[in-house]
Each structure stands twice: as structure tokens, then as C-alpha cells.
Design a protein around this motif. Structure first.
Motif, PDB file in Angstrom:
ATOM      1  N   LEU A 128      92.225  98.755   1.791  1.00  0.00           N
ATOM      2  CA  LEU A 128      90.841  99.149   2.060  1.00  0.00           C
ATOM      3  C   LEU A 128      89.863  98.416   1.145  1.00  0.00           C
ATOM      4  O   LEU A 128      88.786  97.992   1.582  1.00  0.00           O
ATOM      5  N   GLY A 129      90.246  98.268  -0.128  1.00  0.00           N
ATOM      6  CA  GLY A 129      89.349  97.624  -1.078  1.00  0.00           C
ATOM      7  C   GLY A 129      89.271  96.126  -0.908  1.00  0.00           C
ATOM      8  O   GLY A 129      88.219  95.565  -0.565  1.00  0.00           O
ATOM      9  N   ALA A 130      90.408  95.446  -1.153  1.00  0.00           N
ATOM     10  CA  ALA A 130      90.420  93.974  -1.127  1.00  0.00           C
ATOM     11  C   ALA A 130      90.456  93.418   0.283  1.00  0.00           C
ATOM     12  O   ALA A 130      89.955  92.317   0.532  1.00  0.00           O
ATOM     13  N   GLY A 131      91.054  94.173   1.224  1.00  0.00           N
ATOM     14  CA  GLY A 131      91.206  93.645   2.572  1.00  0.00           C
ATOM     15  C   GLY A 131      90.083  93.984   3.521  1.00  0.00           C
ATOM     16  O   GLY A 131      89.905  93.299   4.535  1.00  0.00           O
ATOM     17  N   ILE A 132      89.305  95.029   3.212  1.00  0.00           N
ATOM     18  CA  ILE A 132      88.239  95.444   4.131  1.00  0.00           C
ATOM     19  C   ILE A 132      86.868  95.448   3.458  1.00  0.00           C
ATOM     20  O   ILE A 132      85.932  94.800   3.935  1.00  0.00           O
ATOM     21  N   CYS A 133      86.729  96.167   2.344  1.00  0.00           N
ATOM     22  CA  CYS A 133      85.421  96.257   1.676  1.00  0.00           C
ATOM     23  C   CYS A 133      84.914  94.896   1.215  1.00  0.00           C
ATOM     24  O   CYS A 133      83.724  94.570   1.380  1.00  0.00           O
ATOM     25  N   MET A 134      85.793  94.089   0.641  1.00  0.00           N
ATOM     26  CA  MET A 134      85.352  92.794   0.120  1.00  0.00           C
ATOM     27  C   MET A 134      84.866  91.855   1.224  1.00  0.00           C
ATOM     28  O   MET A 134      83.765  91.294   1.112  1.00  0.00           O
ATOM     29  N   PRO A 135      85.628  91.674   2.306  1.00  0.00           N
ATOM     30  CA  PRO A 135      85.103  90.813   3.387  1.00  0.00           C
ATOM     31  C   PRO A 135      83.811  91.350   3.999  1.00  0.00           C
ATOM     32  O   PRO A 135      82.922  90.571   4.358  1.00  0.00           O
ATOM     33  N   LEU A 136      83.693  92.686   4.137  1.00  0.00           N
ATOM     34  CA  LEU A 136      82.472  93.256   4.691  1.00  0.00           C
ATOM     35  C   LEU A 136      81.281  92.989   3.773  1.00  0.00           C
ATOM     36  O   LEU A 136      80.176  92.679   4.246  1.00  0.00           O
TER      37      LEU A 136
ATOM     38  N   ARG B 228      77.851  90.739   4.547  1.00  0.00           N
ATOM     39  CA  ARG B 228      76.477  91.190   4.348  1.00  0.00           C
ATOM     40  C   ARG B 228      75.692  90.217   3.485  1.00  0.00           C
ATOM     41  O   ARG B 228      74.496  90.011   3.702  1.00  0.00           O
ATOM     42  N   VAL B 229      76.358  89.601   2.529  1.00  0.00           N
ATOM     43  CA  VAL B 229      75.679  88.583   1.716  1.00  0.00           C
ATOM     44  C   VAL B 229      75.285  87.401   2.592  1.00  0.00           C
ATOM     45  O   VAL B 229      74.157  86.882   2.509  1.00  0.00           O
ATOM     46  N   MET B 230      76.205  86.962   3.454  1.00  0.00           N
ATOM     47  CA  MET B 230      75.915  85.824   4.331  1.00  0.00           C
ATOM     48  C   MET B 230      74.791  86.139   5.310  1.00  0.00           C
ATOM     49  O   MET B 230      74.039  85.256   5.719  1.00  0.00           O
ATOM     50  N   GLN B 231      74.672  87.416   5.698  1.00  0.00           N
ATOM     51  CA  GLN B 231      73.629  87.834   6.630  1.00  0.00           C
ATOM     52  C   GLN B 231      72.332  88.243   5.924  1.00  0.00           C
ATOM     53  O   GLN B 231      71.408  88.733   6.569  1.00  0.00           O
ATOM     54  N   LYS B 232      72.275  88.044   4.613  1.00  0.00           N
ATOM     55  CA  LYS B 232      71.101  88.383   3.801  1.00  0.00           C
ATOM     56  C   LYS B 232      70.776  89.876   3.842  1.00  0.00           C
ATOM     57  O   LYS B 232      69.627  90.292   3.735  1.00  0.00           O
ATOM     58  N   LYS B 233      71.808  90.721   4.004  1.00  0.00           N
ATOM     59  CA  LYS B 233      71.615  92.165   4.014  1.00  0.00           C
ATOM     60  C   LYS B 233      72.093  92.732   2.682  1.00  0.00           C
ATOM     61  O   LYS B 233      73.238  93.154   2.539  1.00  0.00           O
ATOM     62  N   ALA B 234      71.200  92.718   1.702  1.00  0.00           N
ATOM     63  CA  ALA B 234      71.596  93.092   0.342  1.00  0.00           C
ATOM     64  C   ALA B 234      71.400  94.572   0.036  1.00  0.00           C
ATOM     65  O   ALA B 234      71.772  95.037  -1.038  1.00  0.00           O
ATOM     66  N   ALA B 235      70.859  95.338   0.984  1.00  0.00           N
ATOM     67  CA  ALA B 235      70.492  96.729   0.695  1.00  0.00           C
ATOM     68  C   ALA B 235      71.685  97.571   0.252  1.00  0.00           C
ATOM     69  O   ALA B 235      71.578  98.371  -0.674  1.00  0.00           O
ATOM     70  N   SER B 236      72.831  97.431   0.916  1.00  0.00           N
ATOM     71  CA  SER B 236      73.970  98.294   0.611  1.00  0.00           C
ATOM     72  C   SER B 236      75.052  97.595  -0.212  1.00  0.00           C
ATOM     73  O   SER B 236      76.151  98.120  -0.353  1.00  0.00           O
ATOM     74  N   LEU B 237      74.746  96.440  -0.768  1.00  0.00           N
ATOM     75  CA  LEU B 237      75.743  95.700  -1.544  1.00  0.00           C
ATOM     76  C   LEU B 237      76.267  96.476  -2.749  1.00  0.00           C
ATOM     77  O   LEU B 237      77.472  96.459  -3.015  1.00  0.00           O
ATOM     78  N   PRO B 238      75.419  97.163  -3.516  1.00  0.00           N
ATOM     79  CA  PRO B 238      75.955  97.924  -4.654  1.00  0.00           C
ATOM     80  C   PRO B 238      76.984  98.970  -4.228  1.00  0.00           C
ATOM     81  O   PRO B 238      77.972  99.194  -4.927  1.00  0.00           O
ATOM     82  N   GLN B 239      76.761  99.607  -3.073  1.00  0.00           N
ATOM     83  CA  GLN B 239      77.713 100.602  -2.596  1.00  0.00           C
ATOM     84  C   GLN B 239      79.045  99.960  -2.223  1.00  0.00           C
ATOM     85  O   GLN B 239      80.125 100.490  -2.549  1.00  0.00           O
ATOM     86  N   PHE B 240      78.981  98.830  -1.530  1.00  0.00           N
ATOM     87  CA  PHE B 240      80.201  98.113  -1.181  1.00  0.00           C
ATOM     88  C   PHE B 240      80.940  97.663  -2.438  1.00  0.00           C
ATOM     89  O   PHE B 240      82.166  97.761  -2.523  1.00  0.00           O
ATOM     90  N   ALA B 241      80.183  97.142  -3.404  1.00  0.00           N
ATOM     91  CA  ALA B 241      80.795  96.661  -4.649  1.00  0.00           C
ATOM     92  C   ALA B 241      81.462  97.800  -5.404  1.00  0.00           C
ATOM     93  O   ALA B 241      82.578  97.655  -5.916  1.00  0.00           O
ATOM     94  N   GLY B 242      80.784  98.945  -5.488  1.00  0.00           N
ATOM     95  CA  GLY B 242      81.366 100.087  -6.180  1.00  0.00           C
ATOM     96  C   GLY B 242      82.609 100.609  -5.493  1.00  0.00           C
ATOM     97  O   GLY B 242      83.614 100.927  -6.146  1.00  0.00           O
ATOM     98  N   ALA B 243      82.580 100.671  -4.149  1.00  0.00           N
ATOM     99  CA  ALA B 243      83.748 101.138  -3.400  1.00  0.00           C
ATOM    100  C   ALA B 243      84.923 100.183  -3.575  1.00  0.00           C
ATOM    101  O   ALA B 243      86.076 100.614  -3.728  1.00  0.00           O
ATOM    102  N   LEU B 244      84.631  98.892  -3.577  1.00  0.00           N
ATOM    103  CA  LEU B 244      85.685  97.880  -3.745  1.00  0.00           C
ATOM    104  C   LEU B 244      86.396  98.059  -5.084  1.00  0.00           C
ATOM    105  O   LEU B 244      87.635  98.137  -5.136  1.00  0.00           O
TER     106      LEU B 244
END
Length: 282
Positions: free
Chosen positions: A230-238, A242-258
Motif C-alpha cells: 500500500l505504501g511503496a506500491g500504491i501511495c508513492m506512485p499516486l 499528482r506531482v506530475m499533474q501539478k496537484k500539490a494540495a494533498s501531497l502532504p497527506q500522501f507523503a505522510g501515509a506513505l
């Protein structure tokens, strides 16, 4: 179970090595000293926590000095020496970067030496267990899992740190970190599979370990794999998407979950590692 000091020591030191090595690779030519310092401080803090945990296991710091007299024959003596050398080199790296001492090439050369000491420490650490009286630990999978732990924690922590880094729209190295994490995840899963196959063909003690893994400790065993996937295989690619799509709003949440999922997975795996061992003759 009375192995928490060893669990914390091995996890903290392997994580410190992983974060140090991965951050130095990703930020090799980084102009901002502050970007490197964050990861250096994190690696240093984990290293200190690991050493404190190891001291509680030894009972008295003087016991470590006594053990150092057997460097030629004892993997434990070599582990203590390399822990001290990696720690000293890591502190030196912090001082060099903080004071911008010497040229960039000099500091990178010191970082390469420190990285080699850290990787050597992980190998020696694994050999202690592979040379023990517990057949479940004798397989090469012990070494592979220890290196995979360092790689997974290192890539996850640096990826998360780069994602939440302020003042930079496109953090560097994220694509390589996603690939690196996938490789380390594959290595860890492959090592666990090899270990399972080995346990089924080894002696009665190893088979007793297999019975514990598939019985009393099965939930935690499969939980580690689920968390890592879930962490390295799903959260990280997602998060990378989002970084590639310039959608930075939820990046901290993704990073913390990872980071949380990878840390929980590695902790669960290390608990199973110690809890399911069966000594020869028992």
C-alpha cells in the motif's frame, strides 16, 4: 517478547543508512545545503536512537568495549566497530555540510565513504543472525531483507521529504525514487518467498518457525506485506502522479501515509522476525 531493543536497534540503524545513502544519491548535485541537511539530521537522529536501544540490550556500555577485542572472529565485534565508524562519519558529514567545509567534490567523497560504511554495517549486522543458533535466520534472505528495509525506508522518507519541500514546483528525483522503491519492494517480497521455501525444506526448528508464521503470527506477517504494498506500491506512485499533474494540495497527506505505511510494515516484519525464531535443540 523481550527483543524490543534489538528490533529498534536494527530498524533504526538500517533506516538511518537507507535515508543517508538515498538522499545523497538524489541530492548529489543539489545546490541547496538545507535540502541535504534535513535528511542528514533525520539519519543522525535515527542512528542515535538505534545506539541508545543497543546500549539497553548490552546492559553496560563497557560490554561493547570488551566485545571489540574479537574483531578477527566475531561478527558482533565488527558490527560494533562499523556502528561507531558510520556514526562518526555521519556526524562528520553533518559538520562538513553545515559549515560548507571544502569543495562539493570533497563533501561528496566523504558522503561516498560514509555510505560504504553504512552498507557494510548492514551486511555485518545480517551475518550476526546468519551465524546464530536459530536456523530460520541462517538463510541469505536475512541479508536481503535487511538491505530491502534500508532501501524501502530510504526511498520512502526521501520521496516524502521531496514532496513536501517548499519553494520547488517539481521536486527532483521523484521518478527514480518510485522505481527504486518498487525494486526494493520486489526484493523484500522475493526474499520473504525464498525464506518461506527454505523453511519448508530445512530442519525441524526451521519448520517450527514456519508453523508460527502461518499460525500465531500470520496476521502480522501478512500485515507487513500489505502495508509495504500500500505504501511503496500504491501511495508513492499516486503521489508522483499528482506531482506530475501539478496537484500539490494533498501531497502532504500522501507523503505522510506513505511513510507511516512503510514504517508500520517494516516494524511488523521485524517483530515477526524475532518472535518466530526457534533455537536448535529446543
Amino acid at each position: 517478547m523481550h527483543d524490543w531493543s534489538l528490533i529498534l536497534y536494527t530498524l533504526c540503524l538500517q533506516s538511518a543508512v537507507g535515508i543517508y545513502v538515498v538522499s545523497r544519491i538524489v541530492l548529489w548535485n543539489e545546490e541547496s545545503t538545507g535540502a541535504r541537511m534535513r535528511f542528514l539530521y533525520l539519519a543522525l537522529a535515527l542512528g542515535v536512537a538505534g545506539v541508545i536501544a543497543s546500549v539497553t540490550h548490552l546492559g553496560y556500555p563497557a560490554n561493547a568495549l570488551k566485545t571489540m577485542s574479537n574483531l578477527g572472529t566475531s561478527w558482533l565485534s565488527r558490527e560494533i566497530l562499523l556502528t561507531a565508524l558510520f556514526g562518526a562519519a555521519g556526524i562528520g558529514s553533518v559538520l562538513l555540510e553545515r559549515g560548507a567545509v571544502g569543495s562539493v567534490q570533497t563533501r561528496n567523497g566523504w558522503a561516498a565513504l560514509t555510505s560504504l560504511l553504512g552498507l557494510g554495517l548492514i551486511y555485518v549486522m545480517s551475518m550476526i543472525y546468519r551465524s546464530s543458533a536459530f536456523p530460520a535466520w541462517e538463510h541469505v534472505s536475512t541479508t536481503l531483507v535487511f538491505f530491502a528495509t534500508a532501501g524501502l525506508v530510504g526511498t520512502a522518507a526521501v520521496f516524502a521529504g521531496q514532496c513536501v519541500r517548499k519553494g520547488e514546483e517539481e521536486p527532483r528525483g521523484l521518478g527514480g525514487l518510485v522505481i527504486g522503491a518498487a525494486a526494493m519492494l520486489g526484493l523484500q517480497v522475493a526474499a520473504l518467498a525464498l525464506h518461506g521455501a527454505y523453511l519448508g525444506t530445512a530442519g525441524p526448528e526451521a519448520q517450527a518457525t514456519a508453523a508460527l508464521m502461518t499460525g500465531q503470527w500470520s496476521a502480522l506477517y501478512w500485515g507487513q506485506i500489505l502495508c509495504l504494498v500500500l505504501g511503496a506500491g500504491i501511495c508513492m506512485p499516486l503521489a508522483w502522479q499528482r506531482v506530475m499533474q501539478k496537484k500539490a494540495a494533498s501531497l502532504p497527506q500522501f507523503a505522510g501515509a506513505l511513510v507511516a505505511l512503510v514504517a508500520l510494515g517494516e516494524l511488523a516484519g521485524r517483530v515477526v522476525f524475532y518472535a518466530t525464531r526457534v533455537k536448535i535443540g529446543l
